[in-house]
Design a protein around this motif. Structure first.
Motif, PDB file in Angstrom:
ATOM      1  N   THR A  26      12.988  28.379   5.230  1.00  0.00           N
ATOM      2  CA  THR A  26      13.758  29.305   6.057  1.00  0.00           C
ATOM      3  C   THR A  26      13.447  29.154   7.550  1.00  0.00           C
ATOM      4  N   GLN A  27      12.190  28.828   7.890  1.00  0.00           N
ATOM      5  CA  GLN A  27      11.841  28.663   9.307  1.00  0.00           C
ATOM      6  C   GLN A  27      10.575  27.829   9.443  1.00  0.00           C
ATOM      7  N   ASN A  62      22.744  31.590  13.857  1.00  0.00           N
ATOM      8  CA  ASN A  62      21.656  31.332  12.910  1.00  0.00           C
ATOM      9  C   ASN A  62      20.300  31.147  13.582  1.00  0.00           C
ATOM     10  N   LYS A  75      27.200  29.360  12.808  1.00  0.00           N
ATOM     11  CA  LYS A  75      27.986  28.944  11.648  1.00  0.00           C
ATOM     12  C   LYS A  75      29.373  28.483  12.064  1.00  0.00           C
ATOM     13  N   ASN A 103      22.729  25.309  11.651  1.00  0.00           N
ATOM     14  CA  ASN A 103      21.719  26.302  11.254  1.00  0.00           C
ATOM     15  C   ASN A 103      20.579  26.423  12.249  1.00  0.00           C
ATOM     16  N   SER A 104      20.322  25.354  12.996  1.00  0.00           N
ATOM     17  CA  SER A 104      19.195  25.371  13.925  1.00  0.00           C
ATOM     18  C   SER A 104      19.419  24.351  15.025  1.00  0.00           C
ATOM     19  N   GLY A 162      21.934  21.222  10.307  1.00  0.00           N
ATOM     20  CA  GLY A 162      22.757  22.164   9.554  1.00  0.00           C
ATOM     21  C   GLY A 162      23.318  21.510   8.318  1.00  0.00           C
ATOM     22  N   ASP A 192      26.910  24.933   3.165  1.00  0.00           N
ATOM     23  CA  ASP A 192      26.156  25.685   2.166  1.00  0.00           C
ATOM     24  C   ASP A 192      26.269  24.994   0.819  1.00  0.00           C
ATOM     25  N   ASN A 205      17.742  23.893   7.524  1.00  0.00           N
ATOM     26  CA  ASN A 205      17.740  25.321   7.854  1.00  0.00           C
ATOM     27  C   ASN A 205      16.980  25.642   9.126  1.00  0.00           C
ATOM     28  N   SER A 206      16.020  24.780   9.493  1.00  0.00           N
ATOM     29  CA  SER A 206      15.216  25.047  10.690  1.00  0.00           C
ATOM     30  C   SER A 206      14.691  23.732  11.239  1.00  0.00           C
ATOM     31  N   GLU A 231      17.010  22.891   2.875  1.00  0.00           N
ATOM     32  CA  GLU A 231      17.318  23.640   1.658  1.00  0.00           C
ATOM     33  C   GLU A 231      16.637  22.999   0.443  1.00  0.00           C
TER      34      GLU A 231
END
Length: 325
Positions: free
Chosen positions: A14-15, A193, A209, A234-235, A249, A252, A290-291, A306
């Motif tokens: 997530t980060q 995001n 997004k 996403n980042s 990114g 999804d 994601n990050s 992910e």
């Protein structure tokens, strides 16, 4: 560029954050256990055990002594970096979506989701006396966000302001002394995001997004540049040494199965900061990024995906010789 693969999480990252010196990488995932790694060799140094839900946000202070995390178990936790021991756990009314230390390290801010009839709220707490009393102490500041929840957050100059990115694409700046919003812009069309500051604090880059990343002036919130892609971003991070921006990114996981499987969805994409042109892509992840974060020396960067992996890419010499035509 042969990457270091950091394998320690069971679920999506997530980060990720570097500490100020860049010798440590902190990572959070949906698996409840934030990790800390040596950035040089990818060795795992330790795990922060205590959360009961997905950890959405993390940060480390500039002295690398305190670590903060916010999770879906409706708590914000403060940790001792050296020992991994939990210092304090603050109960919240909903999931904690963002958290960040101020530059001085004297304060920390965190925000909660809009859920279960509770508005999104922004809290500022004093963390100088790092002990269990923080959990019961009144926050220095508490702001209600009735219109749209905060999805990313930065501290402004001299710890006097906080910049927030929202679910509806708005970016706002709050004066902490006056406890009110002093400026707001809506340049994005969808969820913001991620937001990351430049090394000198004069600019920040936002990732949305709506398939774009944008460069803003950190005081006036004037939009300076736009970096366009064809997928959700996403980042995004700004290089501390060159005029480069890296974006990460991808679609999804739910949407990948319903659309054409074109290669290159999950690459890190490099854009020139000024000319807004893409000049490089780096493959690697098996799912959306994601990050991502640049090492403070600008010679490498890390991505979290992910797929649960953190990848650390060190740049070849050819990267520094690159001249933008």
């Amino acid at each position: 560029m042969k990457p270091l693969m950091l394998q320690g999480h069971e679920r999506a990252i997530t980060q990720i954050r570097y500490n100020r010196e860049g010798d440590l990488i902190f990572s959070a995932a949906k698996d409840k256990h934030p990790n800390v790694w040596f950035s040089l060799n990818g060795e795992r140094l330790g795990t922060f055990n205590g959360h009961q839900g997905a950890v959405w946000c993390i940060d480390v202070d500039w002295t690398t002594t305190k670590f903060i995390s916010g999770a879906g178990d409706m708590t914000t936790k403060l940790w001792d970096v050296e020992t991994g021991i939990e210092i304090a756990s603050i109960e919240c009314k909903s999931s904690v979506r963002t958290c960040s230390f101020s530059y001085s390290g004297n304060q920390a801010a965190y925000s909660t989701d809009r859920a279960m009839n509770n508005n999104c709220e922004l809290f500022v707490i004093d963390v100088r006396n790092a002990d269990e009393s923080i959990a019961n102490a009144n926050p220095v500041l508490k702001l209600q966000m009735p219109t749209s929840k905060i999805t990313s957050m930065l501290w402004g100059a001299l710890d006097e302001t906080i910049i927030t990115g929202h679910e509806n694409g708005t970016i706002s700046i709050y004066d902490l002394r006056a406890a009110k919003e002093i400026n707001s812009v809506k340049e994005h069309q969808s969820v913001i995001n991620d937001m990351q500051m430049s090394s000198d604090g004069t600019m920040f880059v936002s990732a949305s997004k709506d398939t774009t990343a944008k460069l803003f002036d950190s005081e006036s919130l004037m939009c300076l540049k736009t970096y366009k892609t064809e997928r959700p971003v996403n980042s995004a991070a700004i290089s501390p040494i060159l005029e480069h921006v890296v974006l990460g990114g991808g679609q999804d996981a739910m949407e990948v199965t319903t659309t054409s499987t074109r290669a290159g969805k999950f690459d890190s994409r490099f854009f020139h900061l000024v000319y807004e042109e893409e000049f490089a892509r780096v493959k690697g992840h098996f799912g959306p990024i994601n990050s991502l974060a640049f090492h403070p020396d600008g010679k490498s960067y890390a991505t979290g995906g992910e797929d649960g992996f953190v990848r650390v890419q060190t740049f070849d010499n050819s990267y520094y010789e690159f001249i933008f035509e």
